[in-house]
Design a protein around this motif. Structure first.
Motif, PDB file in Angstrom:
ATOM      1  N   ALA A 183       0.841  -1.193   0.000  1.00 32.67           N
ATOM      2  CA  ALA A 183       0.000   0.000   0.000  1.00 32.67           C
ATOM      3  C   ALA A 183       0.870   1.234   0.000  1.00 32.67           C
ATOM      4  O   ALA A 183       1.958   1.237   0.568  1.00 32.67           O
ATOM      5  CB  ALA A 183      -0.913  -0.009   1.224  1.00 32.67           C
ATOM      6  N   SER A 184       0.414   2.263  -0.651  1.00 35.47           N
ATOM      7  CA  SER A 184       1.186   3.499  -0.644  1.00 35.47           C
ATOM      8  C   SER A 184       1.062   4.118   0.748  1.00 35.47           C
ATOM      9  O   SER A 184       0.176   3.807   1.541  1.00 35.47           O
ATOM     10  CB  SER A 184       0.662   4.474  -1.691  1.00 35.47           C
ATOM     11  OG  SER A 184      -0.494   5.099  -1.202  1.00 35.47           O
ATOM     12  N   ASN A 191      -2.139   5.930   1.173  1.00 38.51           N
ATOM     13  CA  ASN A 191      -3.199   4.931   1.233  1.00 38.51           C
ATOM     14  C   ASN A 191      -3.314   4.337   2.634  1.00 38.51           C
ATOM     15  O   ASN A 191      -4.406   4.231   3.204  1.00 38.51           O
ATOM     16  CB  ASN A 191      -2.863   3.831   0.229  1.00 38.51           C
ATOM     17  CG  ASN A 191      -4.121   3.207  -0.318  1.00 38.51           C
ATOM     18  OD1 ASN A 191      -5.155   3.249   0.362  1.00 38.51           O
ATOM     19  ND2 ASN A 191      -4.048   2.650  -1.510  1.00 38.51           N
ATOM     20  N   ARG A 232      -6.554   4.510   4.955  1.00 40.10           N
ATOM     21  CA  ARG A 232      -7.309   3.281   5.176  1.00 40.10           C
ATOM     22  C   ARG A 232      -7.134   2.702   6.573  1.00 40.10           C
ATOM     23  O   ARG A 232      -8.053   2.166   7.163  1.00 40.10           O
ATOM     24  CB  ARG A 232      -6.935   2.242   4.127  1.00 40.10           C
ATOM     25  CG  ARG A 232      -7.441   2.612   2.730  1.00 40.10           C
ATOM     26  CD  ARG A 232      -8.199   1.476   2.069  1.00 40.10           C
ATOM     27  NE  ARG A 232      -7.719   0.172   2.482  1.00 40.10           N
ATOM     28  CZ  ARG A 232      -6.761  -0.496   1.859  1.00 40.10           C
ATOM     29  NH1 ARG A 232      -6.189   0.011   0.796  1.00 40.10           N
ATOM     30  NH2 ARG A 232      -6.409  -1.686   2.278  1.00 40.10           N
TER      31      ARG A 232
END
Lengths: 276, 408, 298
Positions: A177-178, A181, A185
């Motif tokens: 995941a970045s 992100n 999240r």
């Protein structure tokens, strides 16, 4: 006698003096707000009154342009809270996660901005808003409230963020995941209680602020509630006390409801490592 | 209502560029209005709307400001360089505005006809160094109000001199839970409550040479008289807890025999204490007759770019129909001759009672730093009422302080 | 710690920093500038005069009187608030019947603006027309009405009590947060050792609560020191300046008497006093806490 009942009685006995002192002004407000005008100055003063006049509220609503002031107050409080949070969350995240040069200085700066009261700075703030061409514009209040609240919101949020384990985010990075992100999240949902608390602080400050609103706002269409209510009292030859108190009651009730509704959040947010 | 507002916010951001083009065609006159009562704002909105109908190219922007915060507001506005074009101000501030070059002299705008509509007594306080710096916009004269029921019960007659007042007071205060004289000792116009006695005792706020008159024998005698009333229980106790409004409320409650007040109290009494049997009387005399005449001034700002348009609006707002509506609505005394000539002001006993004092009315001197000087006076009076100092010591110290502020 | 370029965190704090510098920094500079100038009655700057404004402030007996009262006001209100809030927080943290209601009531003063609180109290405290005296007399607690605001000393005391009352919600909230984050196991351990409740409070609760108490002190000092509405609305600093604190005196100077230069000087002095307090407090008290919060100073 069950021990919880006993404990409750002792606690309430201990709290009762304070409860009385706190409720007293609210009771005064309420009985003044609903009495007929010719019973405002009876002697001796008494709590009772001959008729319960709900009409006072309706009259007050129209006469003091209450609806519009209510809207203005909401507008300013909500937007300044949103702005303060949007700017504070990344800053608090940076403070709690990364080392960077000038971090100590930045914290000192935050504490110092808390020390300046808007009253002291009102002339300079006004000159600034004149330069920006924002005098008389509710958005000038949004900007100032947000700026003055930010020190507190950043501070609260960063100490809360520090309690959220780093592993969670790092795990997300490994999964590919970045950074952004994982922040949105994984991290933010965990931070909701703290954000709720800071939002309430910020909202209340905006809701109750008086001096700046008085200085920046020109047209009475744009008055916020405190200014609108105070203008019914300040230096008038005729103060219609029943309307003033009715206005105050109506301005207080929404916040009180929000309080009782959100108080669990409030305390949980404070609890989970709020201020360290 | 809210929709309009939303649209306003949306537009202001979007249309900033386009708007400037439109704004040029319309001239906006900013008018700061002091809020006397809940009627003030709506009244001026109505005048402005009527004016804009006749003059579609001029937009009058009314800003209503609570009285207590008016000076703060004007100070910030001027300091920030966004002063309005015209404003209502307390006449006592006018000299400060004039000295700092903020007020525009009006002589060149005033046509002889327009000038002649004003009652001279009210025009005088706005004349500074021979120039007219503002127009009277609201006026009141003070008088004594007596509670006739209490006088009857006590078997006293309403007084015309201070000696009679003292005698009547003794009778009235013998009634249970009743005080004879309401004495103000806190906040705005605490000094005025003392000037009523000061003047009628023959004293003055300022001596001829411009020094403070507070240390004159007359002033000290007047203060001693109030103190004697207080000591003998002829006033309500602890005057330093009673602002103007608190004293008037005692009167509305029927707890006090006499107060000194303004005409604007009458409509309040009618609404809040409809059964009260009161009478308007002149101030008691000692050496001379006196009353306090108070005016507010309409001032034009020297920095205004739209003086011609502003003046056009001023002339419009001084039309008889508007003046009449304003004065009656707020309970003021008329400042223009035509309105004063209306039957209402002769047949209405209450208003006539207040107006009777006008021929011998005194005004607060137009001097710089008036607010500060008034504050020195109030503090001296509070020290007297609290028994921290004798009238002589307090007033002498106050006079010295005032002379220093005035540079005398 | 992951190695990251130093630019990222800076970019994250930058927007907020810019806003604060802009909105708060500019007026502070403006204030400093004004304090060194001769200022007209209406705030127009008329040229530098060095430290004349400061000299004038320091030679003014009312300034020193207000400074003294500011100290009394701040110390009394903050201490009073802490002493009352801590037991309340402990009670509210415990489980008892009606706790939800009690929590809402304790928070109520927060829901209403300070200005309006002061207006309502002023109205209720009125000697002869106010409901407070009437109620106390009905209950037979006293026979003669008391003029609460007539004399400086009593008025100041009343104002400080109201000051405490309105500071309680904020402080209690902070304490509640602290209390509910305390580890339960240390209490259980102490129970085994036979410690009394007082011992628990003295040796477990108090030390663990220290960081929260410190924060409450610093923030409350700042807020109370700068608080205008209560005193301004109730007595305007009177009678005879007996309840004037620095903020009310400053407000009077600036907006009633038009001495903006002198008022600016007082503002800066007030800022200096607060800064001094915070620095001393942080150095003396918070340092030996061995602050372990994430992100120590570089």
């Amino acid at each position: 006698m069950p021990s919880k009942l006993k404990k409750s009685l002792i606690y309430w006995a201990f709290l009762s003096p304070l409860v009385v002192v706190i409720l007293f002004p609210f009771a005064v407000m309420l009985v003044t707000a609903v009495r007929p005008r010719d019973e405002l100055f009876v002697y001796p003063p008494r709590w009772g009154f001959s008729e319960f006049r709900w009409d006072n509220f309706a009259e007050m609503w129209v006469k003091t342009n209450f609806g519009e002031a209510l809207f203005n107050s909401l507008y300013v409080s909500v937007l300044s809270t949103v702005l303060a949070l949007v700017l504070s969350i990344p800053a608090a995240y940076a403070l709690s996660r990364y080392p960077f040069p000038g971090k100590g200085a930045y914290r000192t700066f935050l504490l110092m901005t808390q020390m300046m009261s808007p009253i002291v700075l009102v002339l300079g703030l006004f000159r600034l808003m004149v330069a920006l061409g924002m005098v008389g514009n509710l958005n000038s209040l949004v900007l100032t409230y947000a700026a003055f609240n930010m020190a507190f919101t950043i501070w609260m949020l960063q100490s809360y963020f520090s309690t959220i384990p780093r592993d969670l985010e790092e795990a997300a990075w490994i999964d590919g995941a970045s950074h952004l992100n994982s922040l949105i999240r994984i991290f933010l949902p965990l931070a909701v209680p703290a954000m709720a608390v800071t939002a309430i602080f910020s909202f209340i400050n905006g809701w109750n602020e008086f001096v700046l609103a008085l200085t920046m706002i020109r047209s009475s269409d744009d008055f916020t509630l405190p200014v609108q209510i105070y203008s019914q009292v300040a230096g008038r030859y005729q103060v219609e006390w029943h309307h003033v108190m009715a206005g105050t009651v109506l301005a207080t009730v929404p916040v009180a409801i929000v309080f009782s509704w959100l108080q669990k959040y409030l305390i949980r947010g404070m609890a989970l490592g709020a201020v360290k | 209502m809210y929709l309009r507002k939303f649209r306003k916010f949306a537009c202001s951001a979007l249309a900033l560029g386009i708007m400037t083009g439109v704004a040029n065609a319309q001239t906006t006159v900013d008018f700061t209005v002091a809020e006397y009562s809940s009627k003030t704002g709506p009244f001026f909105d109505e005048v402005a709307a009527a004016f804009e109908k006749e003059n579609p190219d001029i937009d009058i922007n009314i800003e209503v400001v609570p009285w207590d915060t008016l000076l703060q507001r004007l100070t910030t506005d001027i300091a920030g360089g966004v002063a309005p074009d015209i404003s209502i101000i307390g006449t006592r501030w006018l000299l400060d505005f004039a000295q700092q070059g903020i007020a525009e002299p009006l002589d060149s705008y005033l046509t002889p006809e327009f000038k002649s509509t004003f009652i001279d007594t009210f025009m005088q306080p706005s004349v500074i160094d021979g120039q007219i710096m503002g127009l009277p916009v609201a006026a009141s004269a003070r008088a004594m109000l007596v509670n006739m029921d209490l006088f009857e019960k006590a078997g006293a007659t309403p007084p015309t001199t201070w000696e009679e007042l003292y005698e009547a007071a003794k009778k009235i205060s013998a009634l249970p839970e009743i005080y004879a004289l309401g004495l103000q000792g806190k906040e705005i116009e605490t000094d005025a409550y003392f000037y009523y006695a000061l003047w009628t005792f023959g004293g003055n706020i300022l001596n001829e040479d411009g020094t403070s008159g507070l240390d004159s024998p007359e002033a000290i005698e007047a203060a001693r008289f109030y103190k004697k009333m207080l000591d003998e229980g002829l006033t309500q106790p602890s005057p330093t807890n009673y602002s103007r409004e608190n004293v008037f409320n005692l009167f509305k409650q029927g707890r006090v025999g006499m107060i000194f007040t303004f005409p604007m109290l009458i409509p309040q009494i009618k609404a809040e204490a409809p059964d009260l049997d009161y009478k308007v009387m002149p101030f008691p005399e000692k050496v001379t007759k006196a009353t306090y005449g108070v005016t507010d001034t309409l001032m034009m700002f020297a920095d205004s770019d739209v003086k011609a348009e502003a003046w056009k609006f001023i002339e419009f707002a001084y039309k008889d129909e508007w003046r009449s509506k304003f004065d009656r609505g707020e309970g003021f005394l008329p400042v223009t001759k035509n309105v004063a000539a209306e039957d209402y002001y002769k047949t209405n006993e209450d208003i006539a009672g207040f107006a009777a004092g006008l021929p011998y009315a005194k005004f607060a001197p137009t001097i710089a730093n008036w607010e500060e000087i008034a504050d020195v006076t109030v503090r001296a009076l509070q020290r007297i009422y609290l028994e921290q100092e004798t009238p002589e010591a307090a007033l002498t110290a106050a006079a010295a302080e005032i002379n220093e502020i005035r540079g005398k | 710690m992951k190695s990251l370029n130093g630019f990222k965190p800076l970019a994250m704090i930058l927007p907020g920093l810019l806003l604060a510098m802009f909105i708060i920094g500019y007026p502070v500079l403006d204030l400093a500038n004004t304090s060194l100038q001769e200022v007209s009655r209406f705030g127009q700057l008329r040229g530098f005069t060095g430290f004349d404004n400061f000299a004038e402030v320091f030679s003014d007996p009312l300034f020193w009187g207000s400074l003294k009262r500011t100290a009394i006001w701040t110390v009394t209100v903050v201490l009073g608030t802490l002493v009352i809030s801590l037991p309340i927080a402990i009670i509210l943290n415990d489980d008892f019947y009606g706790r939800g209601v009690a929590r809402v009531i304790i928070m109520l003063p927060w829901a209403i603006s300070l200005t309006m609180t002061a207006v309502v109290w002023r109205w209720a405290l009125n000697g002869r027309a106010g409901l407070l005296n009437a109620t106390l007399m009905d209950m037979g607690i006293m026979t003669e009405p008391i003029e609460w605001l007539a004399e400086a000393q009593l008025a100041f005391t009343v104002e400080m009590m109201i000051g405490i009352l309105v500071s309680i919600p904020f402080t209690t909230t902070i304490f509640l947060g602290g209390l509910s984050s305390l580890p339960q196991d240390s209490y259980e351990a102490s129970m085994v050792d036979g410690a009394t409740r007082w011992d628990q409070f003295r040796y477990i609760t108090l030390p663990l609560m220290k960081p929260f108490i410190n924060i409450a002190i610093v923030l409350n000092v700042i807020y109370v020191f700068n608080s205008l509405p209560i005193i301004w609305v109730m007595t305007e600093g009177g009678p005879a300046n007996g309840t004037d604190i620095l903020v009310t005196y400053l407000y009077k100077l600036a907006f009633r008497f038009g001495q903006l230069g002198k008022a600016s000087a007082i503002s800066l002095i007030m800022f200096g006093v607060l800064l001094l307090f915070t620095v001393i407090y942080v150095v003396l008290v918070m340092r030996d806490e061995k602050d372990t919060a994430a992100g120590e100073d570089e």
